[in-house]
Design an enzyme around this catalytic site. Sequence first.
Site, short mmCIF file in Angstrom:
data_model
loop_
_atom_site.label_atom_id
_atom_site.label_comp_id
_atom_site.label_asym_id
_atom_site.label_seq_id
_atom_site.Cartn_x
_atom_site.Cartn_y
_atom_site.Cartn_z
N CYS A 1 7.16 0.12 -55.14
CA CYS A 1 8.44 0.13 -54.46
C CYS A 1 9.24 1.29 -55.03
CB CYS A 1 9.11 -1.22 -54.73
SG CYS A 1 10.77 -1.32 -54.08
N CYS B 1 23.51 3.16 -54.68
CA CYS B 1 23.66 3.06 -53.23
C CYS B 1 25.14 2.95 -52.92
CB CYS B 1 22.91 1.84 -52.71
SG CYS B 1 22.85 1.81 -50.90
N CYS C 1 26.19 -3.38 -49.56
CA CYS C 1 25.82 -4.66 -48.95
C CYS C 1 26.22 -5.74 -49.96
CB CYS C 1 24.31 -4.72 -48.69
SG CYS C 1 23.76 -3.50 -47.49
N CYS D 1 23.69 -7.36 -52.61
CA CYS D 1 22.72 -6.49 -53.29
C CYS D 1 23.32 -5.87 -54.55
CB CYS D 1 22.28 -5.39 -52.33
SG CYS D 1 21.10 -4.25 -53.06
N CYS E 1 13.68 -7.67 -54.85
CA CYS E 1 14.57 -7.05 -53.86
C CYS E 1 16.03 -7.30 -54.25
CB CYS E 1 14.39 -7.69 -52.49
SG CYS E 1 12.84 -7.37 -51.74
N1 SAH Z 1 18.68 0.43 -48.36
C1 SAH Z 1 17.42 0.06 -47.80
C2 SAH Z 1 16.33 0.05 -48.84
C3 SAH Z 1 16.46 -1.07 -49.84
S1 SAH Z 1 15.28 -2.25 -49.42
C4 SAH Z 1 17.54 -1.26 -47.07
O1 SAH Z 1 18.54 -1.93 -47.25
O2 SAH Z 1 16.66 -1.59 -46.28
C5 SAH Z 1 15.72 -3.62 -50.31
C6 SAH Z 1 15.64 -4.88 -49.48
O3 SAH Z 1 16.09 -5.98 -50.30
C7 SAH Z 1 16.59 -4.84 -48.29
O4 SAH Z 1 16.05 -5.55 -47.22
C8 SAH Z 1 17.78 -5.55 -48.85
O5 SAH Z 1 18.63 -6.00 -47.84
C9 SAH Z 1 17.12 -6.65 -49.63
N2 SAH Z 1 18.00 -7.25 -50.61
C10 SAH Z 1 19.14 -6.76 -51.12
N3 SAH Z 1 19.70 -7.62 -51.99
C11 SAH Z 1 18.89 -8.69 -52.03
C12 SAH Z 1 18.90 -9.90 -52.77
N4 SAH Z 1 19.88 -10.19 -53.62
N5 SAH Z 1 17.90 -10.79 -52.58
C13 SAH Z 1 16.88 -10.49 -51.73
N6 SAH Z 1 16.80 -9.35 -51.03
C14 SAH Z 1 17.79 -8.47 -51.16
#
Ligand code: SAH
Length: 343
Positions: free
Chosen positions: A104, A111, A115, A118, A336
């Site tokens: 990954c 970032c 969000c 995250c 994630c």
């Molecule tokens: N910025 C891109 C790449 C990051 S991917 C994107 O958002 O797609 C990381 C993934 O993990 C994304 O789907 C994000 O929404 C998810 N994610 C973020 N915070 C998380 C959390 N606390 N628990 C599980 N997934 C999460």
Amino acid sequence: MKQNIRNISFNELNEFISGNGHSAFRAKQIWEWIWEKNITEFQKMTNIPANLREMLEEKFFFAISKAEIELRSKDRTIKTLHRLYDNKTIETVLIPSKERVTTCLSTQTGCNLACRFCATGMLKGARNLDSGEMFDHFFYAKNKSLLEYKKNLSNIVFMGMGEPLLNYENLLKTISAITNPEGLNFSPQRITVSTVGIVEGIKRLADDNVSFHLAISLHAANDILRNSLMPVNKKHGISGLKEAIIYFHKATNQRITYEYVLLKNVNDSLKHASELAEFCKITPCKVNIIEYNSSSTNKFQASDVETMQKFSSFLEGRNMLVNIRKSRGNDIDAACGQLANKC
Ligand code: SAH
């Protein structure tokens, strides 16, 4: 000022080489050292004449990353903190499973999209990684996979820190170096780029007719909820996102993956599942239901197992492809949404 050699294009390198009276095939040789063999010292380019090596040394430098800290999960996932040339840090993850080893990779040093759920979104002031840096992290993972698991690295997901489509050119340059049939020849079918849904970026991917996979972090299929979870949604809304996805599918004929993190009492009811099912009608797709991973920077909770099952069964009942994705490496904050340079 010296230039970062992994930030120039093949044509620019070619111009430099022929502009200094050397044959064009030297550019190809140098390119191979850099983008196939991952050599980061001009002196190691043994088939290049000494005077050209010196000339390169005077004009260019390599901005390299150093693996600094490594954390190992009990599920054998490894998280690595890389220190970059300007002292910033990023994290990458290596995830082994029965058939695969997936890395990954990150695309930015944090970032800026915030969000709400995250942890990476709390690291403001992010800069883009250059292609050389992403390539370093890929190469590190490729070697590490063989060393640790005795298996070839099989998959790459750009799901680490940052938003890949806000670093578009460097991302595509990195992927092109990794997939070059005359070089490393990594299959684009084994690469996934995940985005919050940057509309302009998705359309550009369509125009560039890419063959790697696209995943969209959806997490809500109505504007009010998605705006509150992902501020980036306010720009184009769900309708703008849909339009971009349809455009992408028309150009590439690819199936889209949606990521949907289940947040307790926030987006996990059957009403939300029904909105998601409606959204998904626009193109062939698959849904990854992701378990929420907690972090100290936000107050959400994971939905319970029963709710997850119900949500997933609802979608399956509508003939949709659904996976429940178990977290990996969450004991070392490698899952994630947990990458926050806290190694
Ligand atoms: N910025 C891109 C790449 C990051 S991917 C994107 O958002 O797609 C990381 C993934 O993990 C994304 O789907 C994000 O929404 C998810 N994610 C973020 N915070 C998380 C959390 N606390 N628990 C599980 N997934 C999460």
